[in-house]
Write a protein that holds these residues in place. Structure first.
Motif, PDB file in Angstrom:
ATOM      1  N   VAL A  88       0.840  -1.211   0.000  1.00  0.00           N
ATOM      2  CA  VAL A  88       0.000   0.000   0.000  1.00  0.00           C
ATOM      3  C   VAL A  88       0.874   1.260   0.000  1.00  0.00           C
ATOM      4  CG1 VAL A  88      -1.984  -1.034   1.196  1.00  0.00           C
ATOM      5  CG2 VAL A  88      -0.283   0.205   2.530  1.00  0.00           C
ATOM      6  N   LEU A  89       2.149   1.097   0.374  1.00  0.00           N
ATOM      7  CA  LEU A  89       3.061   2.252   0.344  1.00  0.00           C
ATOM      8  C   LEU A  89       3.608   2.496  -1.063  1.00  0.00           C
ATOM      9  CD1 LEU A  89       5.062   1.535   3.626  1.00  0.00           C
ATOM     10  CD2 LEU A  89       3.594   3.500   3.227  1.00  0.00           C
ATOM     11  N   GLY A  90       3.456   1.515  -1.942  1.00  0.00           N
ATOM     12  CA  GLY A  90       3.949   1.651  -3.312  1.00  0.00           C
ATOM     13  C   GLY A  90       4.566   0.341  -3.765  1.00  0.00           C
ATOM     14  N   PRO A  91       5.027   0.304  -5.012  1.00  0.00           N
ATOM     15  CA  PRO A  91       5.611  -0.945  -5.520  1.00  0.00           C
ATOM     16  C   PRO A  91       7.045  -1.149  -5.022  1.00  0.00           C
ATOM     17  CG  PRO A  91       5.593   0.748  -7.230  1.00  0.00           C
ATOM     18  CD  PRO A  91       4.983   1.378  -6.010  1.00  0.00           C
ATOM     19  N   GLY A  92       7.470  -2.399  -4.990  1.00  0.00           N
ATOM     20  CA  GLY A  92       8.877  -2.737  -4.721  1.00  0.00           C
ATOM     21  C   GLY A  92       9.379  -2.323  -3.354  1.00  0.00           C
ATOM     22  N   MET A  93       8.543  -2.489  -2.321  1.00  0.00           N
ATOM     23  CA  MET A  93       8.940  -2.011  -0.982  1.00  0.00           C
ATOM     24  C   MET A  93      10.033  -2.864  -0.339  1.00  0.00           C
ATOM     25  SD  MET A  93       7.652   0.748   0.046  1.00  0.00           S
ATOM     26  CE  MET A  93       6.955   1.855  -1.141  1.00  0.00           C
ATOM     27  N   ASP A  94      10.309  -4.063  -0.924  1.00  0.00           N
ATOM     28  CA  ASP A  94      11.401  -4.868  -0.374  1.00  0.00           C
ATOM     29  C   ASP A  94      12.762  -4.404  -0.892  1.00  0.00           C
ATOM     30  OD1 ASP A  94      10.132  -6.558   1.435  1.00  0.00           O
ATOM     31  OD2 ASP A  94       9.411  -7.861  -0.179  1.00  0.00           O
ATOM     32  N   GLU A  95      12.743  -3.427  -1.799  1.00  0.00           N
ATOM     33  CA  GLU A  95      14.002  -2.876  -2.306  1.00  0.00           C
ATOM     34  C   GLU A  95      14.231  -1.512  -1.678  1.00  0.00           C
ATOM     35  OE1 GLU A  95      15.660  -4.713  -4.468  1.00  0.00           O
ATOM     36  OE2 GLU A  95      13.996  -6.164  -4.410  1.00  0.00           O
ATOM     37  N   ILE A  96      15.509  -1.095  -1.638  1.00  0.00           N
ATOM     38  CA  ILE A  96      15.785   0.271  -1.198  1.00  0.00           C
ATOM     39  C   ILE A  96      15.905   1.170  -2.430  1.00  0.00           C
ATOM     40  CG2 ILE A  96      18.312  -0.146  -1.008  1.00  0.00           C
ATOM     41  CD1 ILE A  96      17.873   1.928   1.512  1.00  0.00           C
TER      42      ILE A  96
END
Ligand code: HEM
Length: 422
Positions: free
Chosen positions: A342-350
Motif C-alpha cells: 500500500v506504500l507503493g511498488p517494490g517495498m522490499d528494495e531500497i
C-alpha cells in the motif's frame, strides 16, 4: 536467558522477575521459533512468512504460552489503526503481568509502558526538550562527536569494528549531551552503554551493565536535584521538579537512554552496511547532496524496531474484521507494515528516489510515537554523509553474508561490523 533479554529489548530489560514466580524474561525464553518468527530476518528482509501473512491474514494468531491470546498485525493500515487507537489498548505491562500471574518486578517508570493520564503528563513534560529549537543546540555537538569518532578510527591501523567504534559511541555520547551527563562521567556511561550489548562476558553481563547504568542515573538525578545542569534532566528538575519523584525522573532518563541508544546505533551500523554494499546508493552523499530523503528510505527499509511494544486490548473490538477480546495481546510488526505494497511498488528494495504519500512507521504512530524521532534523524543526517566523505573507499572487511545479525531481537541489528577504511 540471554536470548530472552535480547528478545524483548526494552521490556525484558525493565522487567526482571522475582525468584519463585514466573518472570517475564523466563516466560519469553519459553517462546518457540513458531512465535518468534516476526523477529527473524533473512539478511535485511523480514522472513517470507511475515510477507505471506500480510497478504493473506494481516491480523493473525501468534502462539504464546500461559493461555495468553496473542495476535500479530502485519498490514500497514491495521498497524496504524492499532497504534492510533486512543481508547482501545493499554501499554501497561505491569497491569497485564499481574492479571496473568507474571512477576513484573519493579515498575520502572518511563513512557513506553505508561498509559494516560500518566503517559500524557510525562510526555508533556519531556516533549519541549525535543523541539527543533532545543535540538538545534545539539547539532554542533553531534558534529563534533561524529568527527572525534572518525578521527579515532582514522588513527587505527587495520580493519575497524564500525559498531564498537562509531555506531554505538555516537548515540551514546549524543544522549549524554542531551541528558546533561557531566563530561567526567561520559567514559563510564559509554562503557556501560556498550556493555549492554556485549554478550562476550557471559549472558548476565548485559544485566550488570543495565543495573550499573540505572544506579548511575539515580545518582545523577540526586546530584542534579541539588544543582540542576544544562541538559534534559536539569530542565525537567527546574520546570517540574516538584511534580516528579526520583523514580519517575530516573525512569524517564532510562527510557531516553534505552529508547535512543540501541535504535540509533543499529540504524547507523545497518545503514552504513547498506550504503557500502548497494552500488551507487552513497554517490549523492559523496557529491555533497543532502541526506534527508536517503535517511527516510533507510529508516523505512531497515525499520530496526521490528515490533512495537505489546498492546493489551482493553475492550472487545475488531481489527481489519478480526474479533479481538479484551485482555488479548496485540503485537504490531512495524517492519511488515513498512514493506506493505500500500506504500507503493517494490517495498522490499531500497530506492533513495522513492517518495511515498504515506509515512513510514519506523518511529511508530499515535500516542507513543517516538519522542526522539527528530533527534535520531539529525544524528543520521550528520553521521552518514560524514562517514562516507571521510572514508569514501570504506568497505566490509568480511563477506557481508557472514556478518552476525542479532537473532530474535526487538531491535534488529548487527553484533559487529568489521570494515576496511581505505
Ligand atoms: C533511529 C532511531 C530510533 C528509532 C527507529 C526509534 C523507534 C521508536 C518506536 C518505533 C517507538 C514507538 C514504540 C511503540 O509505539 O510501541 C519509539 C518510542 C520511543 N522512543 Fe524512539 N526510536 C529512535 C530513536 C530514539 C531516540 C534518539 C530517543 C531519545 C533520545 C528515543 C526515545 C523514545 C522514547 C522515550 C519512546 C517512548 C515514547 C512514548 O511511549 O510516548 N527514540 N521509538
Amino acid at each position: 536467558m540471554a536470548s530472552a533479554v535480547r528478545l524483548l529489548g526494552w521490556a525484558a530489560r525493565r522487567l526482571v522477575g522475582k525468584a519463585g514466580s514466573m518472570s517475564f524474561a523466563g516466560t519469553m525464553s519459553m517462546l518457540s521459533d513458531n512465535s518468534l518468527f516476526p523477529l527473524f530476518r533473512n539478511g535485511l528482509d523480514p522472513v517470507a512468512k511475515v510477507g505471506e501473512l500480510r497478504e493473506q491474514s494481516p491480523v493473525s494468531r501468534l502462539p504464546v504460552p500461559l493461555g495468553i491470546r496473542a495476535w500479530l498485525v502485519t498490514g500497514y493500515e491495521p498497524v496504524r489503526a492499532v497504534l492510533g487507537s486512543t481508547d482501545g489498548f493499554s501499554n501497561d505491562f505491569g497491569k497485564f503481568a499481574a492479571r496473568v500471574g507474571l512477576a513484573a518486578g519493579q515498575q520502572p517508570g518511563g513512557l513506553g509502558m505508561a498509559d494516560p493520564p500518566m503517559h500524557t503528563r510525562l510526555r508533556r513534560m519531556i516533549m519541549p526538550e525535543f523541539t527543533m529549537h532545543k535540538l538545534a543546540r545539539l547539532q554542533p555537538r553531534i558534529e563534533a562527536i561524529v568527527n572525534d569518532r572518525l578521527d579515532a578510527m582514522a588513527r587505527t591501523a587495520g580493519p575497524v569494528d564500525l559498531w564498537q567504534e562509531f555506531a554505538l559511541p555516537v548515540p551514546a555520547l549524543t544522549i549524554c549531551e542531551l541528558l546533561g551527563v557531566p563530561y567526567a562521567d561520559r567514559e563510564f556511561v559509554q562503557r556501560v552503554s556498550t556493555a549492554r550489548f556485549d554478550l562476550g562476558d557471559g549472558a548476565f553481563a548485559p544485566l550488570d551493565a543495565i543495573n550499573e547504568s540505572r544506579a548511575y542515573l539515580r545518582d545523577l538525578v540526586a546530584t542534579q536535584r541539588r544543582k540542576p545542569g544544562d541538559g534534559l534532566l536539569g530542565s525537567l528538575i527546574r520546570d517540574h521538579g516538584d511534580e516528579l519523584d526520583d523514580q519517575e525522573l530516573s525512569g524517564l532518563a532510562d527510557g531516553v537512554l534505552t529508547g535512543g541508544l540501541e535504535t540509533s546505533a543499529s540504524m547507523l551500523a545497518l545503514g552504513a552496511l547498506v550504503l557500502m554494499t548497494q552500488p551507487g546508493l552513497a554517490d549523492p552523499l559523496r557529491a555533497g547532496e543532502p541526506a534527508d530523503a536517503l535517511v527516510e528510505e533507510l529508516l523505512r527499509y531497515l525499520t530496526v524496531v521490528q515490533v512495537a511494544f505489546p498492546r493489551f486490548a482493553i475492550r472487545d473490538m475488531e481489527i481489519a474484521g478480526v474479533p479481538i477480546k479484551a485482555g488479548d495481546v496485540v503485537m504490531c510488526s512495524l517492519i511488515a507494515a513498512d514493506r506493505d505494497a500500500v506504500l507503493g511498488p517494490g517495498m522490499d528494495e531500497i530506492n533513495a528516489d522513492r517518495r511515498t504519500a504515506k509515512s513510514h512507521l519506523a518511529f511508530g504512530h499515535g500516542l507513543h510515537r517516538c519522542v526522539g524521532a527528530e533527534l535520531a534523524r539529525m544524528e543520521l543526517r550528520i553521521a552518514y554523509p560524514a562517514l562516507i566523505r571521510r572514508f569514501p573507499a570504506m568497505r566490509p572487511a568480511v563477506d557481508p553474508a557472514t556478518l552476525k545479525m542479532r537473532r530474535a531481537s526487538i531491535v534488529f541489528g548487527l553484533e559487529s561490523l568489521p570494515v576496511t577504511l581505505s
